[in-house]
Design an enzyme around this catalytic site. Structure first.
Site, PDB file in Angstrom:
ATOM      1  N   GLU A   1      16.573  26.840   0.672  1.00  0.00           N
ATOM      2  CA  GLU A   1      16.550  25.516   1.301  1.00  0.00           C
ATOM      3  C   GLU A   1      17.577  25.476   2.426  1.00  0.00           C
ATOM      4  OE1 GLU A   1      15.855  22.339   2.850  1.00  0.00           O
ATOM      5  OE2 GLU A   1      14.621  22.576   1.047  1.00  0.00           O
TER       6      GLU A   1
ATOM      7  N   ASP B   1       2.273  20.213   1.843  1.00  0.00           N
ATOM      8  CA  ASP B   1       1.881  19.830   3.205  1.00  0.00           C
ATOM      9  C   ASP B   1       1.587  21.028   4.093  1.00  0.00           C
ATOM     10  OD1 ASP B   1       2.306  17.286   2.321  1.00  0.00           O
ATOM     11  OD2 ASP B   1       3.912  16.802   3.727  1.00  0.00           O
TER      12      ASP B   1
ATOM     13  N   HIS C   1      -5.795  -8.743 -21.182  1.00  0.00           N
ATOM     14  CA  HIS C   1      -5.910  -9.973 -20.387  1.00  0.00           C
ATOM     15  C   HIS C   1      -4.683 -10.842 -20.617  1.00  0.00           C
ATOM     16  CE1 HIS C   1      -7.707 -13.526 -18.520  1.00  0.00           C
ATOM     17  NE2 HIS C   1      -7.265 -14.219 -19.568  1.00  0.00           N
TER      18      HIS C   1
ATOM     19  N   GLY D   1      13.647  17.936   0.033  1.00  0.00           N
ATOM     20  CA  GLY D   1      12.756  17.988   1.181  1.00  0.00           C
ATOM     21  C   GLY D   1      12.588  16.650   1.884  1.00  0.00           C
TER      22      GLY D   1
ATOM     23  N   GLY E   1      -0.488   5.171  15.702  1.00  0.00           N
ATOM     24  CA  GLY E   1      -1.053   5.805  14.522  1.00  0.00           C
ATOM     25  C   GLY E   1      -1.067   4.847  13.344  1.00  0.00           C
ATOM     26  N   SER E   2      -2.208   4.778  12.650  1.00  0.00           N
ATOM     27  CA  SER E   2      -2.333   3.821  11.544  1.00  0.00           C
ATOM     28  C   SER E   2      -2.747   4.493  10.248  1.00  0.00           C
ATOM     29  CB  SER E   2      -3.357   2.739  11.902  1.00  0.00           C
ATOM     30  OG  SER E   2      -4.677   3.266  11.911  1.00  0.00           O
ATOM     31  N   GLY E   3      -2.259   5.736  10.032  1.00  0.00           N
ATOM     32  CA  GLY E   3      -2.363   6.325   8.717  1.00  0.00           C
ATOM     33  C   GLY E   3      -1.360   5.661   7.799  1.00  0.00           C
TER      34      GLY E   3
ATOM     35  N   LYS F   1      10.086   3.638   0.420  1.00  0.00           N
ATOM     36  CA  LYS F   1       9.794   2.685  -0.649  1.00  0.00           C
ATOM     37  C   LYS F   1      10.992   1.768  -0.907  1.00  0.00           C
ATOM     38  CE  LYS F   1       6.043   4.745  -0.535  1.00  0.00           C
ATOM     39  NZ  LYS F   1       6.435   5.526   0.656  1.00  0.00           N
TER      40      LYS F   1
ATOM     41  N   GLU G   1      -4.340   2.592  17.295  1.00  0.00           N
ATOM     42  CA  GLU G   1      -5.058   3.644  16.576  1.00  0.00           C
ATOM     43  C   GLU G   1      -6.185   4.192  17.431  1.00  0.00           C
ATOM     44  OE1 GLU G   1      -6.546   6.400  14.576  1.00  0.00           O
ATOM     45  OE2 GLU G   1      -4.824   5.415  13.606  1.00  0.00           O
TER      46      GLU G   1
END
Length: 466
Positions: A34, A311, A445, A40, A180-182, A51, A203
């Site tokens: 690394e 990736d 429920h 990473g 970009g709209s990924g 997030k 996009e």
């Protein structure tokens, strides 16, 4: 004397560190190379810190919508630097945790940049430029990816950002244009909009979120536009001029019209490309196609003893896909007999914007292209008691089945916490559950997940609550 290992993993992201741990569990002597921080891009600059920032955006949205629940608040202040500090602390803690896991599993961590010199030989150049050589029977490439460039748009770290700069802004920009709209572009557009930035999304494809089902993409677009996010589809940046305090951008649409605007910052989020350079791949005969390493179903490259996961091995470029490939790759090379290849179409994709999006399998368009007879069901969250109770009823669940076999071909969800629910469809797919099987499942429920059940029932032509 050259150090000898059974397995050397190059890169310590969610593919690399998982591969190393799994190899150690098989009793294989393992090292990880690394050059930066353990974990990473995902842990340090991607999945996790975004997030954390998006959680801050959710809090901002909640504070802005207190009145319907009987609350009011005054004197609330926002400090962008503190939110960034929070996100960085989360990443730092997790990176330290991976270091602990390496020690716990007896895995050596080699610091530096790796290059494959010959069959089974890896050279590592340390920060002081000293070079050490290591040997291994198996070398697993988990080098990840980086932002893809856009012609005529050069990130400068100041006015023109990649996601690296977007994660650690020195101040909140008043306006932001996202190219970009990924998942990356949509998440940052949602994040900055909720924090008070004026956002424009550009996009090239005819719809935002090009890999998603058209119904989902259309819903997200409507929700974004209600929030004041301007969206250009079928469009590209034809000219960009960076000034001292702003950026002037010309957006050209497919019809030839040009929309010019001036913004504080531009964010390039037009996809990623694999980190395949300077690894010695060509000399060893490792095939690279369009910036990604070519692999077979067991993550083997075209060079014996060299593997690629995550990736760098191509789409879908997702952390959980990398981790899954890590395990199957190592299990296969270790001779385990329970290994199954990965069907990349059924790796769940999640976008943590507002609204959230989660999906797996085929879109309706792709399913129809197979020529199969389909059963399609959709359930709107406006009919969900739990969604109404929490004030988050904008969304739906859509399921696509083979009408003859009952096979689940696709599942598409948009709305609150759908990223936490998509695994239900993933489990169903893994266990080869049919539409009839899913119809018999008892859902608690009131829950948001009841919408999944109702969507299945709708596909079978027997909906209850719609």
């Amino acid at each position: 004397m050259t150090e000898k290992y059974d397995v050397i993993v190059v890169g310590s992201g969610p593919g690399g560190y998982v591969a190393a741990i799994r190899a150690a569990q098989h009793g294989l002597r393992t090292a990880v190379v690394e050059r930066d921080r353990l974990g990473g891009i995902c842990l340090n600059w991607g999945c996790i810190p975004t997030k954390a920032l998006l959680h801050g955006a959710d809090v901002a949205h909640t504070l802005a919508n207190l009145r319907p629940l009987g609350f009011s608040a005054s004197g609330v202040e926002f400090d962008m630097a503190r939110l960034v500090e929070f996100s960085r602390s989360v990443s730092g803690r997790l990176s330290d945790g991976i270091g602990y896991l390496m020690k716990k599993n007896g895995i050596d961590v080699v610091r530096g940049s790796a290059r494959l010199l010959d069959k089974g030989v890896v050279a590592v150049t340390a920060a002081d430029e000293s070079v050490s050589e290591y040997r291994a029977d198996h070398i697993i490439l988990a080098t990840g990816a980086r932002p893809r460039s856009v012609p005529g748009v050069v990130p400068d770290g100041d006015r023109v950002w990649t996601y690296f700069e977007a994660l650690v802004p020195s101040e909140l920009p008043k306006s932001l244009l996202v190219i970009g709209s990924g998942a990356i572009g949509v998440e940052f557009a949602s994040l900055y909009n909720d924090l008070g930035t004026d956002v424009t999304l550009v996009e090239l494809a005819p719809q935002i979120m090009p890999v998603e089902d058209a119904a989902v993409a259309g819903h997200v677009r409507r929700q974004f536009e209600k929030r004041g996010i301007r969206i250009h589809t079928g469009a590209s940046v034809s000219e960009l001029t960076v000034g001292t305090n702003d950026v002037t951008v010309a957006v050209r649409s497919d019809d030839g019209s040009i929309d010019e605007s001036t913004v504080d910052r531009v964010l390039v989020a037009a996809g990623i490309q694999g980190n395949v350079e300077d690894l010695g791949l060509e000399e060893l005969g490792v095939e690279v196609d369009r910036g990604f390493v070519t692999t077979d179903q067991w993550c083997r490259t075209t060079a014996f003893g060299v593997y690629a996961i995550g990736d760098v091995a191509g789409a879908p470029c997702l952390a959980h896909k990398a981790s899954h490939e890590a395990v199957l790759c190592v299990d296969k090379l270790a001779g385990a007999d329970h290994v199954r290849p990965l069907d990349r179409d059924y790796v769940p994709g999640c976008t943590y914007a507002r609204p959230q999006v989660a999906s797996l399998g085929l879109t309706e368009e792709r399913a129809r292209a197979t020529g199969r007879r389909l059963q399609i069901g959709q359930f709107d969250l406006q009919a969900s008691g739990k969604a109404l109770a929490i004030g988050e009823a904008d969304g739906f669940v859509k399921t696509i089945f083979d009408a003859d076999s009952g096979e689940l071909l696709g599942a598409h969800m948009v709305g609150p916490d759908v990223t936490e629910q998509i695994q239900g469809f993933g489990i169903a797919r893994s266990l080869e559950a049919t539409a009839d099987d899913l119809a018999e499942v008892v859902f608690a429920h009131p829950t948001l997940s009841e919408a999944m059940h109702e969507s299945v029932l709708a596909a079978l032509g027997r909906p209850i609550n719609m």
